[in-house]
Design a protein around this motif. Structure first.
Motif, PDB file in Angstrom:
ATOM      1  N   THR A 191       0.779  -1.206  -0.131  1.00 25.71           N
ATOM      2  CA  THR A 191       0.116  -0.014  -0.035  1.00 25.71           C
ATOM      3  C   THR A 191       0.920   1.234   0.021  1.00 25.71           C
ATOM      4  O   THR A 191       1.793   1.185   0.650  1.00 25.71           O
ATOM      5  CB  THR A 191      -0.862  -0.007   1.429  1.00 25.71           C
ATOM      6  N   VAL A 192       0.603   2.036  -0.879  1.00 30.83           N
ATOM      7  CA  VAL A 192       1.166   3.514  -0.991  1.00 30.83           C
ATOM      8  C   VAL A 192       0.437   4.436   0.003  1.00 30.83           C
ATOM      9  O   VAL A 192      -0.772   4.722  -0.447  1.00 30.83           O
ATOM     10  CB  VAL A 192       1.453   4.004  -2.414  1.00 30.83           C
ATOM     11  N   GLU A 193       1.143   5.244   0.679  1.00 30.50           N
ATOM     12  CA  GLU A 193       0.461   6.220   1.435  1.00 30.50           C
ATOM     13  C   GLU A 193       1.039   7.483   1.369  1.00 30.50           C
ATOM     14  O   GLU A 193       2.376   7.633   1.531  1.00 30.50           O
ATOM     15  CB  GLU A 193       0.424   5.823   3.033  1.00 30.50           C
ATOM     16  N   TYR A 194       0.275   8.676   1.203  1.00 28.81           N
ATOM     17  CA  TYR A 194       1.023   9.825   1.292  1.00 28.81           C
ATOM     18  C   TYR A 194       0.875  10.478   2.447  1.00 28.81           C
ATOM     19  O   TYR A 194       0.149  10.461   3.436  1.00 28.81           O
ATOM     20  CB  TYR A 194      -0.094  10.769   0.342  1.00 28.81           C
ATOM     21  N   LYS A 195       2.202  11.062   2.987  1.00 27.79           N
ATOM     22  CA  LYS A 195       2.458  11.309   4.238  1.00 27.79           C
ATOM     23  C   LYS A 195       2.660  12.757   4.498  1.00 27.79           C
ATOM     24  O   LYS A 195       2.808  13.289   5.619  1.00 27.79           O
ATOM     25  CB  LYS A 195       3.787  10.605   5.014  1.00 27.79           C
ATOM     26  N   LEU A 196       2.536  13.676   3.501  1.00 27.45           N
ATOM     27  CA  LEU A 196       3.103  15.069   3.718  1.00 27.45           C
ATOM     28  C   LEU A 196       1.687  15.979   4.037  1.00 27.45           C
ATOM     29  O   LEU A 196       0.743  16.172   3.299  1.00 27.45           O
ATOM     30  CB  LEU A 196       3.209  15.380   2.109  1.00 27.45           C
ATOM     31  N   GLY A 197       1.558  16.261   5.314  1.00 23.97           N
ATOM     32  CA  GLY A 197       0.556  17.071   5.797  1.00 23.97           C
ATOM     33  C   GLY A 197      -0.783  16.282   6.004  1.00 23.97           C
ATOM     34  O   GLY A 197      -0.765  15.281   5.555  1.00 23.97           O
ATOM     35  N   LYS A 198      -1.536  17.395   6.302  1.00 22.76           N
ATOM     36  CA  LYS A 198      -3.037  16.615   6.427  1.00 22.76           C
ATOM     37  C   LYS A 198      -3.729  16.528   4.826  1.00 22.76           C
ATOM     38  O   LYS A 198      -3.620  17.555   4.158  1.00 22.76           O
ATOM     39  CB  LYS A 198      -3.984  17.530   7.016  1.00 22.76           C
ATOM     40  N   ASN A 199      -4.156  15.368   4.543  1.00 28.26           N
ATOM     41  CA  ASN A 199      -4.574  15.289   3.241  1.00 28.26           C
ATOM     42  C   ASN A 199      -5.919  14.192   3.280  1.00 28.26           C
ATOM     43  O   ASN A 199      -6.069  13.644   4.245  1.00 28.26           O
ATOM     44  CB  ASN A 199      -3.468  14.695   2.233  1.00 28.26           C
ATOM     45  N   ASP A 200      -6.920  14.387   2.329  1.00 25.05           N
ATOM     46  CA  ASP A 200      -7.883  13.654   2.087  1.00 25.05           C
ATOM     47  C   ASP A 200      -7.594  12.212   1.228  1.00 25.05           C
ATOM     48  O   ASP A 200      -8.496  11.497   0.954  1.00 25.05           O
ATOM     49  CB  ASP A 200      -9.056  14.222   1.436  1.00 25.05           C
ATOM     50  N   TRP A 201      -6.222  11.979   0.946  1.00 27.01           N
ATOM     51  CA  TRP A 201      -5.875  10.840   0.042  1.00 27.01           C
ATOM     52  C   TRP A 201      -5.861   9.636   0.757  1.00 27.01           C
ATOM     53  O   TRP A 201      -5.267   9.357   1.744  1.00 27.01           O
ATOM     54  CB  TRP A 201      -4.702  10.927  -0.647  1.00 27.01           C
ATOM     55  N   LYS A 202      -6.807   8.529   0.267  1.00 26.06           N
ATOM     56  CA  LYS A 202      -6.794   7.166   0.711  1.00 26.06           C
ATOM     57  C   LYS A 202      -5.863   6.562   0.176  1.00 26.06           C
ATOM     58  O   LYS A 202      -5.134   6.643  -0.500  1.00 26.06           O
ATOM     59  CB  LYS A 202      -8.005   6.603   0.648  1.00 26.06           C
ATOM     60  N   PRO A 203      -5.196   5.181   1.208  1.00 26.17           N
ATOM     61  CA  PRO A 203      -3.944   4.719   0.748  1.00 26.17           C
ATOM     62  C   PRO A 203      -4.468   3.989  -0.544  1.00 26.17           C
ATOM     63  O   PRO A 203      -5.673   3.457  -0.965  1.00 26.17           O
ATOM     64  CB  PRO A 203      -3.765   3.616   1.886  1.00 26.17           C
ATOM     65  N   VAL A 204      -3.528   3.620  -1.307  1.00 24.85           N
ATOM     66  CA  VAL A 204      -3.813   3.138  -2.618  1.00 24.85           C
ATOM     67  C   VAL A 204      -2.725   1.700  -2.666  1.00 24.85           C
ATOM     68  O   VAL A 204      -1.845   1.737  -2.431  1.00 24.85           O
ATOM     69  CB  VAL A 204      -3.254   3.813  -3.776  1.00 24.85           C
ATOM     70  N   LYS A 205      -3.506   0.551  -3.030  1.00 25.37           N
ATOM     71  CA  LYS A 205      -2.864  -0.810  -3.211  1.00 25.37           C
ATOM     72  C   LYS A 205      -2.108  -0.798  -4.588  1.00 25.37           C
ATOM     73  O   LYS A 205      -2.915  -0.443  -5.509  1.00 25.37           O
ATOM     74  CB  LYS A 205      -3.821  -1.859  -2.882  1.00 25.37           C
ATOM     75  N   LEU A 206      -0.859  -1.229  -4.607  1.00 19.45           N
ATOM     76  CA  LEU A 206      -0.130  -1.375  -5.920  1.00 19.45           C
ATOM     77  C   LEU A 206       0.558  -3.005  -5.939  1.00 19.45           C
ATOM     78  O   LEU A 206       1.025  -3.096  -5.023  1.00 19.45           O
ATOM     79  CB  LEU A 206       0.838  -0.586  -6.077  1.00 19.45           C
ATOM     80  N   THR A 207       0.054  -3.432  -7.054  1.00 20.25           N
ATOM     81  CA  THR A 207       0.807  -4.845  -7.209  1.00 20.25           C
ATOM     82  C   THR A 207       2.117  -4.781  -7.719  1.00 20.25           C
ATOM     83  O   THR A 207       2.333  -3.843  -8.853  1.00 20.25           O
ATOM     84  CB  THR A 207      -0.078  -5.836  -8.051  1.00 20.25           C
ATOM     85  N   PHE A 208       3.330  -5.102  -7.262  1.00 22.83           N
ATOM     86  CA  PHE A 208       4.726  -4.835  -7.723  1.00 22.83           C
ATOM     87  C   PHE A 208       5.141  -6.257  -8.529  1.00 22.83           C
ATOM     88  O   PHE A 208       4.915  -7.139  -7.987  1.00 22.83           O
ATOM     89  CB  PHE A 208       5.553  -4.730  -6.322  1.00 22.83           C
ATOM     90  N   LEU A 209       5.553  -5.846  -9.814  1.00 24.74           N
ATOM     91  CA  LEU A 209       6.152  -6.719 -10.510  1.00 24.74           C
ATOM     92  C   LEU A 209       7.416  -7.443  -9.894  1.00 24.74           C
ATOM     93  O   LEU A 209       8.367  -6.646  -9.824  1.00 24.74           O
ATOM     94  CB  LEU A 209       6.317  -6.378 -11.978  1.00 24.74           C
ATOM     95  N   ASN A 210       7.496  -8.641  -9.554  1.00 21.09           N
ATOM     96  CA  ASN A 210       8.826  -9.200  -9.092  1.00 21.09           C
ATOM     97  C   ASN A 210       9.463  -9.536 -10.044  1.00 21.09           C
ATOM     98  O   ASN A 210       9.403 -10.609 -10.942  1.00 21.09           O
ATOM     99  CB  ASN A 210       8.296 -10.426  -8.383  1.00 21.09           C
ATOM    100  N   LEU A 211      10.689  -9.001  -9.960  1.00 18.24           N
ATOM    101  CA  LEU A 211      11.797  -9.032 -11.197  1.00 18.24           C
ATOM    102  C   LEU A 211      12.655 -10.303 -10.923  1.00 18.24           C
ATOM    103  O   LEU A 211      13.786 -10.709 -11.566  1.00 18.24           O
ATOM    104  CB  LEU A 211      12.776  -7.826 -11.404  1.00 18.24           C
ATOM    105  N   ASN A 212      12.429 -11.031  -9.816  1.00 18.70           N
ATOM    106  CA  ASN A 212      13.249 -12.046  -9.659  1.00 18.70           C
ATOM    107  C   ASN A 212      14.572 -12.097  -9.555  1.00 18.70           C
ATOM    108  O   ASN A 212      15.375 -12.972 -10.144  1.00 18.70           O
ATOM    109  CB  ASN A 212      12.688 -13.363 -10.327  1.00 18.70           C
ATOM    110  N   GLY A 213      15.263 -11.092  -9.003  1.00 19.65           N
ATOM    111  CA  GLY A 213      16.621 -10.767  -8.942  1.00 19.65           C
ATOM    112  C   GLY A 213      17.253 -10.211  -9.979  1.00 19.65           C
ATOM    113  O   GLY A 213      18.486  -9.921  -9.776  1.00 19.65           O
TER     114      GLY A 213
END
Length: 195
Positions: free
Chosen positions: A161-183
């Protein structure tokens, strides 16, 4: 007499081998037919879904255990980073919105257990990762990377989950699926299409 006995003995032994081998061949053929009948589910191809973030649009997310060249990270600034073989590098590639800036304190990643991982560096097109706290000016339609150090995900494409941390905000956390490059190392395309 001995010759006749030997011939009879050889014929008997050979017929036993043939009759013994036949069932195993039949079993192998039956096993192959059974396997062919079992329908296996195809693994779906990885396709990243673009997501809006406060600073722009996330156009890719990748993770690898390959050593990633970055600035020397100060152990006093980042005392709790994952170390050694348990470490992986996660990168979120973004197209920055016009007039927006980006910095290492803007975002964190959070895993399913709720543990958070800070952004430790970012990369401008054609450059190296830097831990400069902010990029004030961005170029339109160019890719910028945010670097996070996270635990090794093993196999599969992890969801963080990506979360925006800068100051007060109304942005909800966003889930991202990361491509695993397997090394394999990251291969950043400077103008990777966001299509």
């Amino acid at each position: 007499m001995k010759k006749i006995f030997l011939m009879i003995f050889c014929v008997y032994m050979c017929s036993g081998i043939v009759s013994y081998a036949a069932p195993s061949a039949k079993k192998a053929a039956k096993s192959a037919k059974t396997k062919a009948k079992i329908k296996t589910k195809a693994i779906p191809a990885y396709k990243f879904v673009k997501r809006k973030l406060p600073s722009g649009t996330a156009v890719a997310a990748e993770i690898t255990t390959a050593e990633t060249k970055a600035v020397k990270l100060d152990k006093f600034t980042w005392p709790n980073l994952v170390k050694g073989r348990k470490r992986a590098y996660a990168v979120v590639t973004m197209k920055i919105a016009p007039g927006r800036s980006i910095g290492i304190y803007d975002y964190i990643l959070r895993d399913k257990a709720g543990k958070e991982y800070p952004c430790v560096a970012f990369r401008a097109p054609g450059g190296q990762f830097t831990d400069a706290w902010q990029l004030l000016k961005s170029e339109p339609n160019r890719n910028y990377q945010l670097l996070f150090i996270v635990p090794n995900p093993g196999k599969g494409n992890p969801v963080l989950t990506v979360e925006y941390k800068l100051g007060k905000n109304d942005w909800k956390p966003v889930k991202l699926t990361f491509l695993n490059l397997n090394g394999k190392p990251f291969n950043f395309l400077e103008n990777k299409s966001a299509k």
